[in-house]
Design an enzyme around this catalytic site. Structure first.
Site, PDB file in Angstrom:
ATOM      1  N   ASP A  82       0.855  -1.190   0.000  1.00 43.93           N
ATOM      2  CA  ASP A  82       0.000   0.000   0.000  1.00 43.93           C
ATOM      3  C   ASP A  82       0.898   1.251   0.000  1.00 43.93           C
ATOM      4  OD1 ASP A  82      -2.426   1.369   0.174  1.00 43.93           O
ATOM      5  OD2 ASP A  82      -2.423   1.361   2.372  1.00 43.93           O
ATOM      6  N   SER A 218     -12.977   4.405   4.612  1.00 44.25           N
ATOM      7  CA  SER A 218     -13.625   4.012   5.873  1.00 44.25           C
ATOM      8  C   SER A 218     -14.865   4.874   6.105  1.00 44.25           C
ATOM      9  CB  SER A 218     -12.655   4.177   7.052  1.00 44.25           C
ATOM     10  OG  SER A 218     -11.769   3.074   7.101  1.00 44.25           O
ATOM     11  N   ILE A 259      -9.720  -0.082   3.121  1.00 48.05           N
ATOM     12  CA  ILE A 259     -10.296   0.209   4.435  1.00 48.05           C
ATOM     13  C   ILE A 259      -9.267  -0.117   5.516  1.00 48.05           C
ATOM     14  CG2 ILE A 259     -12.170  -0.360   6.046  1.00 48.05           C
ATOM     15  CD1 ILE A 259     -13.824  -1.199   3.543  1.00 48.05           C
TER      16      ILE A 259
HETATM   17  P1  13P Z   1      -9.044   4.806   5.538  1.00 46.01           P
HETATM   18  O1  13P Z   1      -8.143   5.645   6.384  1.00 46.01           O
HETATM   19  O2  13P Z   1     -10.266   5.546   5.130  1.00 46.01           O
HETATM   20  O3  13P Z   1      -9.371   3.499   6.157  1.00 46.01           O
HETATM   21  O4  13P Z   1      -8.246   4.487   4.164  1.00 46.01           O
HETATM   22  C1  13P Z   1      -7.266   3.475   4.128  1.00 46.01           C
HETATM   23  C2  13P Z   1      -6.470   3.501   2.877  1.00 46.01           C
HETATM   24  O5  13P Z   1      -6.771   4.160   1.904  1.00 46.01           O
HETATM   25  C3  13P Z   1      -5.262   2.677   2.847  1.00 46.01           C
HETATM   26  O6  13P Z   1      -4.529   2.856   1.683  1.00 46.01           O
HETATM   27  O1  G3H Z   2      -3.413   4.793   3.694  1.00 48.06           O
HETATM   28  C1  G3H Z   2      -2.752   4.419   4.661  1.00 48.06           C
HETATM   29  C2  G3H Z   2      -3.164   3.314   5.544  1.00 48.06           C
HETATM   30  O2  G3H Z   2      -4.201   3.695   6.413  1.00 48.06           O
HETATM   31  C3  G3H Z   2      -1.969   2.779   6.256  1.00 48.06           C
HETATM   32  O3  G3H Z   2      -1.598   3.594   7.314  1.00 48.06           O
HETATM   33  O4  G3H Z   2       0.778   4.108   6.795  1.00 48.06           O
HETATM   34  O5  G3H Z   2      -0.131   4.347   9.149  1.00 48.06           O
HETATM   35  O6  G3H Z   2       0.222   2.074   8.142  1.00 48.06           O
HETATM   36  P1  G3H Z   2      -0.085   3.540   7.892  1.00 48.06           P
HETATM   37 ZN    ZN Z   3      -4.552   4.839   0.866  1.00 51.58          ZN
END
Ligand code: 13P
Ligand code: G3H
Ligand code: ZN
Length: 313
Positions: A82, A218, A259
């Site tokens: 991600d 979310s 999410i």
């Molecule tokens: P939220 O913070 O809305 O859960 O989004 C998560 C997300 O986009 C992770 O890449």
């Molecule tokens: O979009 C980001 C995700 O919510 C992951 O969050 O980088 O704090 O692990 P993080």
């Molecule tokens: Zn994201």
């Protein structure tokens, strides 16, 4: 079944008018809670790891936990990076066994975003089996790890740019900005949540059959915020994306919905409640067990009511 990439998942989701949930993972209880829900509902699944999660838990630990989940459930599971912010990070994840990576060049000028994304795509697609690449155009507001994007720096995706971007990068899916944002505070108090479905429709028209990704999706379930605040927390009023809007997007070109915050809220509410009600307990299994169940419950809810991917594994 080995870890899969998202190619077939997205083709079926696009055709079927549903989306696959991409849930962020950081530890065993989160992975087990998500996978238990997906397994009971026979839902295809994307487990995603941020750079922060990788630093926190160590890539090998997370990989082995995800492998265990796959063996235990037999579900089609993709392991996704991600918000990869460099070629090197994407390469490390691909070399380590991830089946999908995101290269997030959304903060870069258009040409530089194309150049970076193309480099990752070339590397990912040269693998056998092929590793898929998610790219991003447009910029979401909000907080992810240590990157904070202010409202002024956020921008909707420009539909005029998407065909050229996808053609020149060769990316496999595209994250777009239509009003979602990262974290628990997506709209100001009193502000009516809105998504730019007109932009999504135009992008869908220009990229027929191409999978679109929604980050920052979310819904910030009020019940969790209330529980956190009832048991010692002090979260300000938080507003997320209404679930009916996400369901509508899942019926359109959106094939992947990210999410994370809702799972964090569910887990934190559960831990706070348990410890407040059982102040003498100090066995982590006593509070992490219910937290894992809370994750399972929220993920089952998302699969059935938001994503519509139950029974599609
Ligand atoms: P939220 O913070 O809305 O859960 O989004 C998560 C997300 O986009 C992770 O890449
Ligand atoms: O979009 C980001 C995700 O919510 C992951 O969050 O980088 O704090 O692990 P993080
Ligand atoms: Zn994201």
């Amino acid at each position: 079944m080995p870890l899969v990439n998202t190619k077939k998942m997205f083709e079926e989701a696009y055709e079927g008018g549903y989306a696959i949930g991409a849930f962020n993972v950081n530890n065993m209880e989160i992975i087990q809670g998500i996978v238990n829900a997906a397994n009971k509902l026979r839902a295809p699944l994307i487990l995603q790891v941020s750079a922060g999660a990788r630093r926190y838990a160590n890539q090998t630990y997370l990989l082995k936990l995800v492998e265990a989940a796959m063996i235990e459930s037999g579900l089609p599971i993709a392991l996704h990076l991600d918000h990869g912010d460099s070629f090197e990070l994407c390469k490390d994840c691909i070399d380590g066994g991830f089946t999908s990576v995101m290269i997030d060049g959304s903060h870069l000028p258009f040409e530089e975003n194309i150049e970076l994304t193309r480099r990752v795509v070339d590397y990912a697609h040269s693998h056998d089996p092929m590793i898929v690449v998610e790219a991003e155009l447009g910029r979401l507001e909000g907080i992810e790890d240590d990157v904070v994007v202010s409202a002024e720096d956020a921008s909707y995706t420009d539909p005029d740019e998407v065909e050229e971007f996808v053609a020149r990068t060769g990316c496999d899916s595209l994250a777009i900005a239509i009003g979602t944002s990262h974290g628990a505070y997506k709209f100001k108090p009193g502000q009516k949540p809105q998504l730019r479905f007109d932009i999504l429709e135009e992008i869908e028209r220009r990229l027929p059959g191409f999978p679109i990704v929604l980050h920052g999706a979310s819904s910030v379930i009020p019940e969790y915020v209330d529980t956190i605040n009832r048991y010692g927390g002090s979260m300000p009023d938080a507003i997320g994306i209404p679930e009916d809007m996400l369901r509508k997007a899942a019926g359109m070109a959106v094939c992947k919905i990210n999410i994370d915050s809702d799972l964090r809220l569910a887990m934190t509410a559960s831990v706070r409640k348990y410890l407040a009600e059982n102040p003498a307990d100090f066995d982590p299994r006593k509070y992490l067990g219910p937290a894992r169940d809370a994750i399972e419950e929220i993920v089952a809810h998302k699969i059935t009511n938001v994503l519509g991917c139950d029974g599609k594994a």
